[in-house]
Each structure stands twice: as C-alpha cells, then as structure tokens.
Design a protein around this motif. Structure first.
Motif, PDB file in Angstrom:
ATOM      1  N   UNK A 140     -10.601  -6.187   0.914  1.00 45.81           N
ATOM      2  CA  UNK A 140     -10.556  -5.609  -0.426  1.00 45.81           C
ATOM      3  C   UNK A 140      -9.236  -4.880  -0.638  1.00 45.81           C
ATOM      4  N   UNK A 141      -8.952  -4.546  -1.893  1.00 43.63           N
ATOM      5  CA  UNK A 141      -7.779  -3.744  -2.235  1.00 43.63           C
ATOM      6  C   UNK A 141      -8.030  -2.302  -1.824  1.00 43.63           C
ATOM      7  N   UNK A 142      -7.028  -1.651  -1.239  1.00 47.03           N
ATOM      8  CA  UNK A 142      -7.145  -0.241  -0.870  1.00 47.03           C
ATOM      9  C   UNK A 142      -6.016   0.549  -1.514  1.00 47.03           C
ATOM     10  N   UNK A 143      -6.371   1.702  -2.048  1.00 49.58           N
ATOM     11  CA  UNK A 143      -5.409   2.605  -2.704  1.00 49.58           C
ATOM     12  C   UNK A 143      -4.608   1.888  -3.781  1.00 49.58           C
ATOM     13  N   UNK A 144      -5.285   0.951  -4.445  1.00 52.02           N
ATOM     14  CA  UNK A 144      -4.681   0.222  -5.566  1.00 52.02           C
ATOM     15  C   UNK A 144      -3.354  -0.444  -5.203  1.00 52.02           C
ATOM     16  N   UNK A 145      -3.185  -0.780  -3.925  1.00 50.90           N
ATOM     17  CA  UNK A 145      -1.938  -1.413  -3.506  1.00 50.90           C
ATOM     18  C   UNK A 145      -0.745  -0.477  -3.563  1.00 50.90           C
TER      19      UNK A 145
ATOM     20  N   UNK B 166       1.991   2.740  -2.453  1.00 49.15           N
ATOM     21  CA  UNK B 166       2.919   2.914  -1.331  1.00 49.15           C
ATOM     22  C   UNK B 166       2.334   3.754  -0.206  1.00 49.15           C
ATOM     23  N   UNK B 167       1.169   4.400  -0.449  1.00 54.84           N
ATOM     24  CA  UNK B 167       0.549   5.201   0.601  1.00 54.84           C
ATOM     25  C   UNK B 167      -0.522   4.423   1.366  1.00 54.84           C
ATOM     26  N   UNK B 168      -0.617   3.113   1.144  1.00 48.33           N
ATOM     27  CA  UNK B 168      -1.600   2.312   1.866  1.00 48.33           C
ATOM     28  C   UNK B 168      -1.091   1.958   3.257  1.00 48.33           C
ATOM     29  N   UNK B 169      -2.028   1.608   4.145  1.00 41.40           N
ATOM     30  CA  UNK B 169      -1.646   1.200   5.499  1.00 41.40           C
ATOM     31  C   UNK B 169      -0.822  -0.082   5.472  1.00 41.40           C
TER      32      UNK B 169
END
Length: 224
Positions: free
Chosen positions: A112-117, A119-122
């Motif tokens: 799934x998408x995390x943190x809306x894609x 810059x703070x995503x893994x």
C-alpha cells in the motif's frame, strides 16, 4: 442557563485531555478518519517488519514502535555506537528501510501507499541513500571517484538513464535481501504485529518484553 451540547462536548474533551496528561499519557492526536482494522493490521505488519529486521541486524536500539500516529506508523531507534561507514553497512540500511514493504507483499499479498509517497517515507529514504551511494559517497558503479551532488534528481536521471538503472539496481538487490529476511523472520514479525494491534504503541518495559519474545521466535541470521 445550562451549557449547550457543543459547550459540554468541548468541556468533556478538555477534561479528557487533562486526565490523560495526569495519567502520564500524551494527549490524543488530532482525529482524522477512523482507520479500518484492515488498514491498522497492514500498518502493524509494515512497522513490525522494519522493527524485527532492524533489531535482528543490530542496526540501532529500538525505542518506540507505534501504529497510531497522525500519519500512520513509525519506528524510532537510537545509535549508541557509530560503526565504520562501509558500503555493506549502507546496503544493510537499505534492507531495513525496505523490509516494511517486503513484509506487506509477502504476508498480505500486496503493498500500500505510505505517508502519501512523501519525502519522509522509508521508500524515499532508501532512494536517497542509494542515490548518494552512486553520486557522492564514492561507491558509484560507473564513476566512483566522481562527486556529483544534485538537487534535481529527476533531471539527472533523465540525462543519465544509466545512473537511474544503477540506483534502481541497488534498490532491487536490497529489496530481494529484505524479502529473504522477512521470509526467515515471518513468525517473529507476525507476533510483533499482533502485539501492536493490541497495544498500538510499544515503548519502555512493554517494548523490552515484546522484543524478548521476538528474540525467542526469530531465526538467527547466521543460523537456519
């Protein structure tokens, strides 16, 4: 004149906030749409994947895991001893950053998408490390001695598609390693995800107890 229903609700929320502070718990984050059980479990699997593999690889000391933050889940850790910044250490960091995604794919069947894609995503952090390895850290597969800082990566990728292929190659290799580790540690990851579903936040003694059980269920990296 008795307070209106709106005023009573504000007062109740204020008292609830004060009661949480007195009890030593932080105030509840601003409420958005309620997360479904399916979404919460996906977040739990994702964060458990990060946490178990980081713990097993000894890539930092885990301090807090949550699935109940305003923007989803997160894992917080600290580094007590700075290791040599060798290439293989950066590759292991890529693995740990991609194990959340790998856990979702292998245990839930998709990602799934995390943190809306953002810059703070893994995934963004993994891309940043892989890009810097190829351009400024001296590990480039094509020009390891050439220092190529860039603020506009999309343009650099467009004019140098070979660089894009090298960066993606590092990420693809790291993701394969992350999936291998998730396969080995699935029982431990599933256990930690279940604990997170029950408690939402793990820190302090509760986290220490959970990690003891993770150790018991985990397959040693150099073992089986």
């Amino acid at each position: 004149m008795p307070p209106s229903g709106k005023g009573r609700r504000r007062g109740q929320r204020s008292r609830a906030k004060r009661d949480r502070v007195r009890a030593g718990r932080p105030p509840s984050p601003p409420q958005g749409p309620e997360r479904s059980p399916e979404l919460l479990y996906r977040i739990a699997v994702h964060e458990a994947g990060h946490a178990v593999i980081r713990h097993q690889l000894q890539m930092g000391i885990l301090e807090r895991i949550t699935i109940d933050g305003p923007e989803g889940g997160s894992v917080r850790w600290r580094i007590d001893v700075q290791d040599e910044p060798l290439e293989f250490m950066l590759e292991l960091e890529l693995w740990t950053l991609l194990t959340g995604r790998a856990a979702e794919e292998m245990m839930l069947g998709d990602c799934a998408v995390h943190r809306d894609g953002g810059t703070d995503s893994a995934l963004a952090a993994a891309n940043d490390i892989a890009f810097r390895m190829e351009t400024v850290l001296g590990f480039g597969r094509k020009w390891p001695l050439l220092y190529r800082p860039a603020t506009d990566r999309a343009t650099l990728y467009a004019i140098d598609p070979e660089l894009a292929e090298h960066v993606h190659g590092r990420l693809r290799s790291a993701y394969a390693g992350a999936k291998l580790m998730v396969r080995k540690q699935e029982e431990a990851i599933r256990y930690l995800a279940d604990v997170l579903m029950n408690h939402r936040i793990l820190e302090g003694p509760m986290l220490a107890t959970a990690l003891e059980e993770v150790e018991r269920r985990a397959l040693k990296w150099l073992g089986k």
